[in-house]
Write a protein that holds these residues in place. Structure first.
Motif, PDB file in Angstrom:
ATOM      1  N   LYS A  96      -1.549  10.101  -0.244  1.00  0.00           N
ATOM      2  CA  LYS A  96      -1.422  11.584  -0.181  1.00  0.00           C
ATOM      3  C   LYS A  96      -1.953  12.089  -1.317  1.00  0.00           C
ATOM      4  O   LYS A  96      -2.286  13.485  -1.540  1.00  0.00           O
ATOM      5  CB  LYS A  96       0.023  11.475  -0.218  1.00  0.00           C
ATOM      6  CG  LYS A  96       0.319  13.163   0.331  1.00  0.00           C
ATOM      7  CD  LYS A  96       1.769  13.302   0.434  1.00  0.00           C
ATOM      8  CE  LYS A  96       2.117  14.814   1.133  1.00  0.00           C
ATOM      9  NZ  LYS A  96       3.562  14.805   1.371  1.00  0.00           N
ATOM     10  N   LYS A 116      -3.275   8.570   7.081  1.00  0.00           N
ATOM     11  CA  LYS A 116      -2.417   9.522   7.560  1.00  0.00           C
ATOM     12  C   LYS A 116      -2.344  10.955   6.856  1.00  0.00           C
ATOM     13  O   LYS A 116      -1.559  11.738   7.416  1.00  0.00           O
ATOM     14  CB  LYS A 116      -0.872   8.816   7.031  1.00  0.00           C
ATOM     15  CG  LYS A 116      -0.848   7.588   8.072  1.00  0.00           C
ATOM     16  CD  LYS A 116       0.778   7.371   8.158  1.00  0.00           C
ATOM     17  CE  LYS A 116       1.070   6.051   9.074  1.00  0.00           C
ATOM     18  NZ  LYS A 116       0.419   4.959   8.981  1.00  0.00           N
ATOM     19  N   TYR A 117      -2.961  11.207   5.841  1.00  0.00           N
ATOM     20  CA  TYR A 117      -3.078  12.309   5.100  1.00  0.00           C
ATOM     21  C   TYR A 117      -4.379  13.298   5.230  1.00  0.00           C
ATOM     22  O   TYR A 117      -5.237  12.711   4.865  1.00  0.00           O
ATOM     23  CB  TYR A 117      -2.576  12.224   3.711  1.00  0.00           C
ATOM     24  CG  TYR A 117      -1.255  11.423   3.732  1.00  0.00           C
ATOM     25  CD1 TYR A 117      -0.174  12.133   3.693  1.00  0.00           C
ATOM     26  CD2 TYR A 117      -1.235   9.905   3.289  1.00  0.00           C
ATOM     27  CE1 TYR A 117       0.983  11.357   3.667  1.00  0.00           C
ATOM     28  CE2 TYR A 117      -0.056   9.499   3.349  1.00  0.00           C
ATOM     29  CZ  TYR A 117       1.055   9.881   3.241  1.00  0.00           C
ATOM     30  OH  TYR A 117       2.466   9.658   3.333  1.00  0.00           O
ATOM     31  N   LYS A 150      -3.644  15.448  12.084  1.00  0.00           N
ATOM     32  CA  LYS A 150      -2.991  15.506  10.580  1.00  0.00           C
ATOM     33  C   LYS A 150      -2.918  16.602  10.062  1.00  0.00           C
ATOM     34  O   LYS A 150      -2.447  16.965   9.230  1.00  0.00           O
ATOM     35  CB  LYS A 150      -3.476  14.234   9.779  1.00  0.00           C
ATOM     36  CG  LYS A 150      -3.019  12.913  10.366  1.00  0.00           C
ATOM     37  CD  LYS A 150      -1.663  12.424  10.461  1.00  0.00           C
ATOM     38  CE  LYS A 150      -1.470  11.046  10.982  1.00  0.00           C
ATOM     39  NZ  LYS A 150      -0.040  11.125  11.695  1.00  0.00           N
TER      40      LYS A 150
END
Ligand code: FES
Ligand SMILES: [Fe+2]
Length: 380
Positions: free
Chosen positions: A304, A180-181, A51
Motif C-alpha cells: 500500500k 492489490k493496491y 482496485k
C-alpha cells in the motif's frame, strides 16, 4: 480512391510492405466516426481496474467519444456500467473522473438514481405520473479480466475471456494476484488523434530518441523484443537494466529470468499495460474528437506504500516527452504534400494494431497470430 478504401488497403498490409498510414487517417472526421462506431462502441473498451473502485459507491467515469459512462461499484461483488446522462432531459450526471457517491443525483432538477441506475426520485412532478421502472439509466455490458474492467456499449462484442484468454498465462507467471493496491489515477488531455497516442504507447522503437535520459536508461531500445501477438492483442517485452531482482537471480539461476524483463501489453483500442515483477501499470487512451484524447495512467502494486516521489516525478517527465512528440506529430498530419515511409522491424506491433482496426472496421482477413521464441523467457 475514396478515403476509407485507401485506409483499408493500408491497414491490411503486412510488415514487409507496411508504410506509415496516410496522414489523413489521423485528421479525417469520416474515419474517426467509423472508428467510434465499429471500434469504440462495438468492442470492449478498458474502463478501469477493479482496485480503483473497491468500495460500494466508488466509481470512475469515462468519456468514449460522444458517450459518457459511469463505471460503478454497485455492491461488494458487482460492477455495472451506466449511461452518465439523466433520463429526464439528458444532463451529464457525474463530473468527477474517479470518486465516491451514495446515490446519483442530477444537478439540473435533482432526479435521483441508486448505484444500479434505478430511478428513485423525481421532485415536484405534480400530477404527471412517472413510471420509475421505465426511467432507469441504460446499462452497458461489463466484463472483468484479471481485475481489468472492460465496457462494451452496443453489447456486440464477443466474450472477453474468449478474446484475451491466452494472455492469462503471462499474468500468472508474474503472479499479478499479489497486486492489490491501486495508485492515484492521473488524468490528462492531449491534442492528438487517439491512434497517435496508442501507437506511441505500444512501440519501443522511440525510447532511445524521445526518452534518451529517462526510459532508455532503464529499458533500452536495443533490448526490446516481440513476444507474441496478432490482430487481437500483442505482447512485446524488454530487459530492465539494473533490476532490483539481481540478487534473486544469483540464487535461482535462470529460473526467474522473466523477473528481469517487462511485458508491454497492447489491448486495443484503449489499454496499454506494463507488467513487471513489481507492478502492473497502464495507460488508458480514449478519443474525445478527431484530434483530442483523454489519457489516464494508474498502477497496481503489492504494497500500500505510497509511490515514491522520485518515481512519480520520473513518470511525469517521460509522459510529457510522449505528449510533446504526439502533439507535434498531430500538427504534421495536416500536411497535404508530406510523405511517410517504411515501418521498421521493431514496429511489427503497429502492424498488429492496424490488423486489429482492419478486422473491426472492414472485417478483413489478416495474417494469423504469431508467437516468437522470446515467449519462452516467460513460459519456459
Ligand atoms: S435533466 Fe436531470 S433532472 Fe432534469
Ligand atoms: Fe514513449
Amino acid at each position: 480512391m475514396k478515403i476509407l478504401e485507401n485506409y483499408k488497403v493500408e491497414l491490411e498490409k503486412d510488415l514487409s510492405e507496411a508504410v506509415s498510414l496516410p496522414f489523413s487517417s489521423y485528421t479525417s472526421e469520416e474515419i474517426y466516426q467509423e472508428e467510434l462506431e465499429k471500434v469504440f462502441f462495438d468492442d470492449w473498451v478498458f474502463a478501469c481496474h477493479e482496485k480503483e473502485i473497491t468500495n460500494k459507491g466508488d466509481y470512475r467515469t469515462i468519456q468514449i467519444g460522444s458517450e459518457s459512462v459511469i463505471v460503478m461499484r454497485e455492491n461488494d461483488n458487482d460492477i455495472c456500467a451506466l449511461s452518465n446522462n439523466c433520463r429526464h432531459r439528458g444532463t451529464k450526471l457525474l463530473d468527477s473522473e474517479r470518486s465516491h457517491t451514495k446515490k446519483i443525483i442530477c444537478p439540473y432538477h435533482n432526479w435521483s438514481y441508486d448505484l444500479s441506475g434505478s430511478l428513485k426520485g423525481a421532485p415536484f412532478s405534480g400530477n404527471v405520473k412517472i413510471d420509475k421502472s421505465s426511467h432507469c439509466l441504460p446499462k452497458y455490458k461489463v466484463e472483468v479480466f484479471f481485475g481489468l474492467v472492460f465496457v462494451n456499449i452496443t453489447g456486440n462484442a464477443e466474450p472477453l475471456q474468449q478474446r484475451l484468454g491466452s494472455i492469462a498465462k503471462y499474468f500468472e507467471v508474474f503472479d499479478t494476484k499479489r497486486f492489490k493496491y491501486a495508485t492515484e489515477t492521473e488524468f490528462e488531455k492531449w491534442k492528438c488523434n487517439w491512434k497517435l497516442a496508442f501507437e506511441n504507447g505500444i512501440e519501443s522503437y522511440h525510447l532511445f530518441a524521445v526518452h534518451k535520459v529517462t526510459l532508455e536508461q532503464q529499458t533500452p531500445t536495443s533490448k526490446a523484443f516481440y513476444i507474441e501477438g496478432g490482430s487481437e492483442w500483442t505482447l512485446t517485452g524488454g530487459e530492465i537494466k539494473d533490476s532490483k531482482k539481481g540478487l534473486t537471480r544469483l540464487f535461482t539461476g535462470d529460473k526467474y529470468d522473466h523477473l528481469y524483463n517487462y511485458i508491454l501489453i497492447s489491448l486495443p483500442p484503449s489499454f496499454i499495460g506494463i507488467l513487471t515483477y513489481d507492478s502492473l501499470s497502464w495507460l488508458q487512451v480514449l478519443p474525445d474528437g478527431v484530434d483530442s484524447i483523454n489519457i489516464s495512467s494508474c498502477a497496481i502494486t503489492e504494497s500500500k506504500a505510497k509511490t515514491p516521489k522520485a518515481i512519480t516525478e520520473f513518470t511525469k517527465i517521460f509522459f510529457k516527452e510522449d505528449q510533446d512528440i504526439c502533439e507535434k506529430m498531430q500538427i504534421s498530419m495536416n500536411s497535404k504534400f508530406a510523405k511517410g515511409g517504411k515501418l521498421v522491424e521493431m514496429e511489427k506491433i503497429l502492424v498488429d494494431f492496424r490488423h486489429y482496426l482492419a478486422t473491426r472496421i472492414f472485417k478483413s482477413n489478416v495474417s494469423p497470430h504469431f508467437i516468437s521464441d522470446k515467449s519462452k523467457i516467460f513460459l519456459g
